[in-house]
Design a protein around this motif. Structure first.
Motif, short mmCIF file in Angstrom:
data_model
loop_
_atom_site.label_atom_id
_atom_site.label_comp_id
_atom_site.label_asym_id
_atom_site.label_seq_id
_atom_site.Cartn_x
_atom_site.Cartn_y
_atom_site.Cartn_z
N ILE A 87 0.88 -1.17 0.00
CA ILE A 87 0.00 0.00 0.00
C ILE A 87 0.91 1.22 0.00
O ILE A 87 1.74 1.38 0.90
CB ILE A 87 -0.91 0.00 1.24
CG1 ILE A 87 -1.76 -1.27 1.29
CG2 ILE A 87 -1.79 1.25 1.25
CD1 ILE A 87 -2.49 -1.46 2.60
N SER A 136 0.69 4.30 0.78
CA SER A 136 0.68 5.21 1.92
C SER A 136 1.04 4.55 3.23
O SER A 136 1.06 5.20 4.28
CB SER A 136 -0.71 5.86 2.06
OG SER A 136 -1.69 4.86 2.33
N SER A 137 1.34 3.25 3.21
CA SER A 137 1.63 2.53 4.45
C SER A 137 2.88 3.08 5.14
O SER A 137 3.92 3.26 4.51
CB SER A 137 1.85 1.04 4.16
OG SER A 137 2.40 0.39 5.29
N LEU A 170 -2.76 3.16 -3.52
CA LEU A 170 -2.14 4.15 -2.64
C LEU A 170 -2.76 4.16 -1.24
O LEU A 170 -2.06 4.20 -0.23
CB LEU A 170 -2.29 5.55 -3.26
CG LEU A 170 -1.60 6.70 -2.51
CD1 LEU A 170 -0.09 6.53 -2.52
CD2 LEU A 170 -1.99 8.03 -3.15
N MET A 171 -4.10 4.06 -1.20
CA MET A 171 -4.81 4.17 0.09
C MET A 171 -5.56 2.89 0.47
O MET A 171 -6.24 2.87 1.48
CB MET A 171 -5.83 5.32 0.01
CG MET A 171 -5.23 6.68 -0.34
SD MET A 171 -4.04 7.28 0.87
CE MET A 171 -5.10 7.52 2.29
N HIS A 172 -5.45 1.85 -0.35
CA HIS A 172 -6.20 0.60 -0.13
C HIS A 172 -7.70 0.90 0.00
O HIS A 172 -8.36 0.51 0.98
CB HIS A 172 -5.70 -0.11 1.12
CG HIS A 172 -6.15 -1.56 1.22
ND1 HIS A 172 -7.41 -1.92 1.65
CD2 HIS A 172 -5.52 -2.72 0.96
CE1 HIS A 172 -7.53 -3.23 1.65
NE2 HIS A 172 -6.39 -3.74 1.21
N PRO A 173 -8.30 1.54 -1.00
CA PRO A 173 -9.73 1.86 -0.92
C PRO A 173 -10.60 0.63 -1.14
O PRO A 173 -10.35 -0.19 -2.02
CB PRO A 173 -9.93 2.87 -2.04
CG PRO A 173 -8.89 2.49 -3.06
CD PRO A 173 -7.70 2.03 -2.26
N GLU A 219 -12.46 8.44 3.91
CA GLU A 219 -11.33 8.76 3.03
C GLU A 219 -10.91 7.58 2.16
O GLU A 219 -10.27 7.76 1.12
CB GLU A 219 -10.13 9.22 3.86
CG GLU A 219 -10.32 10.54 4.60
CD GLU A 219 -11.19 10.39 5.84
OE1 GLU A 219 -11.30 9.25 6.35
OE2 GLU A 219 -11.75 11.40 6.29
N THR A 220 -11.23 6.36 2.60
CA THR A 220 -10.80 5.17 1.85
C THR A 220 -11.99 4.38 1.31
O THR A 220 -11.88 3.18 1.07
CB THR A 220 -9.94 4.25 2.74
OG1 THR A 220 -10.72 3.83 3.88
CG2 THR A 220 -8.68 4.96 3.22
N TYR A 257 -15.07 7.23 -4.68
CA TYR A 257 -14.03 7.55 -5.66
C TYR A 257 -14.66 7.76 -7.04
O TYR A 257 -15.77 7.29 -7.32
CB TYR A 257 -13.03 6.41 -5.78
CG TYR A 257 -11.85 6.43 -4.84
CD1 TYR A 257 -10.56 6.35 -5.35
CD2 TYR A 257 -12.01 6.51 -3.47
CE1 TYR A 257 -9.45 6.34 -4.50
CE2 TYR A 257 -10.92 6.50 -2.61
CZ TYR A 257 -9.64 6.42 -3.13
OH TYR A 257 -8.56 6.41 -2.29
N GLU A 297 -4.29 7.30 -8.45
CA GLU A 297 -3.61 6.85 -7.23
C GLU A 297 -2.84 5.56 -7.48
O GLU A 297 -1.74 5.37 -6.93
CB GLU A 297 -4.63 6.66 -6.11
CG GLU A 297 -5.19 7.98 -5.58
CD GLU A 297 -6.05 7.79 -4.34
OE1 GLU A 297 -6.23 6.63 -3.89
OE2 GLU A 297 -6.55 8.81 -3.81
N THR A 304 1.25 5.03 -7.20
CA THR A 304 1.89 3.95 -6.44
C THR A 304 2.91 3.22 -7.30
O THR A 304 3.97 2.82 -6.81
CB THR A 304 0.83 2.98 -5.90
OG1 THR A 304 -0.11 3.72 -5.10
CG2 THR A 304 1.46 1.89 -5.03
#
Length: 269
Positions: A61, A63-64, A89-92, A106-107, A112, A120, A124
Motif C-alpha cells: 500500500i 501510503s503505508s 495508494l490508500m487501499h480503498p 477517506e478510503t 471515488y 492513485e 503507487t
C-alpha cells in the motif's frame, strides 16, 4: 474402437505438455502473495523465503507507514528477487458492502471516481519503481473490489500491469487464467495440511495455485500460523523439481505468452 483408444492415448501426453509449458515444464505453478505491507512481511516472511531461496510477491500500500519507514529493507527484498506489487495508494474498499465497517470516508471506494482510482494506482507504481527500479509488476484489488459505480476501474490500467490478482478461488490451467482477475486462495487460520492439499491438487491437475496471505505469525487481523506457513515453504522447496514457485509477475508473463501463442492474432487478456 482401437483407433479411438490409440488416438486418445497419444493425445494425453500432448495435452499435459501444453498445460505445463507455461509452468517452465513443471507440474504446476505456485505463487505466494502477501498483502498490505506489514512489519511481519519484513520481519518473518522475507527471511523465511530467503532461507529456502524461494521468492514471493508483496503487495504494498503506497501510503503505508511500513513502506515509508523501511524503504531500504523493501529495496533489498526486491534485489533478492521478490516482487513489489501494487496494492493501491490508500487501499480503498467499497464501504457500502456488508462487513465493511473498517472502511473510512477517506478510503471508501464507492466515493471515488474512476479517474481518481487510476491516478492513485499509477502514483503507487511510480513509488514502487523508485524503490525497485522495475517497470513490470502486478496489481492486487484491495478487498477484491473491481468496480466504481458499476464501472471496471482496472480497464484503463491494463497496459500498466502484467496482471491483476483478485480474491476468487480457483485452480486454472494456463489457458483458463484470467490475467485481469487471477484466482487465489485466501489463508486465514487454515492448517498446513489444507495448504499442502491445495498444492497437491495443483500438481495433479497441472494448474496455477496462488496463495493470499496477510499476517504470518501475527501482525494482522487475518493470520496464518508461522509453523503452518513454514511447513508449506518446506514442501515447496522439497518438490521444486516439480513445482515452479515464482512471483506473480513472472508467472503471469509466462501465461500471457502461452495464451498469445495458443490464439494467434487474439490479444491476451
Amino acid at each position: 474402437m482401437i483407433r479411438l483408444f490409440l488416438a486418445l492415448l497419444l493425445a494425453a501426453p500432448a495435452a499435459v505438455c501444453a498445460q505445463t509449458t507455461a509452468w517452465q515444464g513443471k507440474q504446476c505453478a505456485v505463487v505466494l502473495t502477501y498483502d498490505d505491507a506489514i512489519d511481519a512481511d519484513l520481519d518473518r516472511v522475507v527471511p523465511a523465503l530467503d532461507s529456502l531461496k524461494l521468492r514471493g510477491t508483496f503487495y504494498l500500500i503506497g501510503s503505508s507507514p511500513v513502506v515509508a519507514k523501511r524503504l531500504p529493507e523493501w529495496r533489498r527484498a526486491a534485489q533478492k528477487g521478490h516482487e513489489l506489487g501494487n496494492h493501491a495508494l490508500m487501499h480503498p474498499c467499497d464501504g457500502t458492502l456488508p462487513g465493511r465497517s473498517f472502511v473510512t470516508p477517506e478510503t471508501d471506494l464507492s466515493k471515488y471516481t474512476v479517474a481518481r482510482a487510476v491516478s492513485e494506482i499509477r502514483a503507487t507504481n511510480t513509488l514502487l519503481s523508485a524503490i525497485d527500479g522495475r517497470t513490470r509488476r502486478t496489481f492486487a484489488y484491495p478487498c477484491g473490489d473491481r468496480t466504481i459505480g458499476g464501472v471496471d476501474f482496472y480497464e484503463p490500467l491494463r497496459g500498466d500491469f502484467v496482471a491483476a490478482r483478485g480474491v476468487t478461488k480457483g485452480l486454472p490451467t494456463a489457458a483458463q487464467v484470467d490475467l485481469t482477475n487471477v484466482a487465489c486462495y485466501s489463508i486465514n487460520g487454515q492448517s498446513a495440511e489444507y495448504m499442502l492439499d491445495l498444492v497437491r491438487q495443483a500438481q495433479q491437475t497441472h494448474t496455477l495455485l496462488v496463495f493470499l496471505f496477510h499476517g504470518v505469525g501475527g501482525g494482522h487481523s487475518l493470520n496464518v500460523d508461522a509453523n503452518a506457513h513454514r511447513q508449506l515453504l518446506r514442501y515447496l522447496k522439497a518438490h521444486e523439481r516439480d513445482i515452479w514457485v515464482a512471483p506473480l509477475v513472472e508467472v503471469a508473463e509466462s501465461v500471457k505468452a502461452q495464451q498469445a501463442g495458443a490464439a494467434p492474432g487474439k490479444p491476451s487478456r
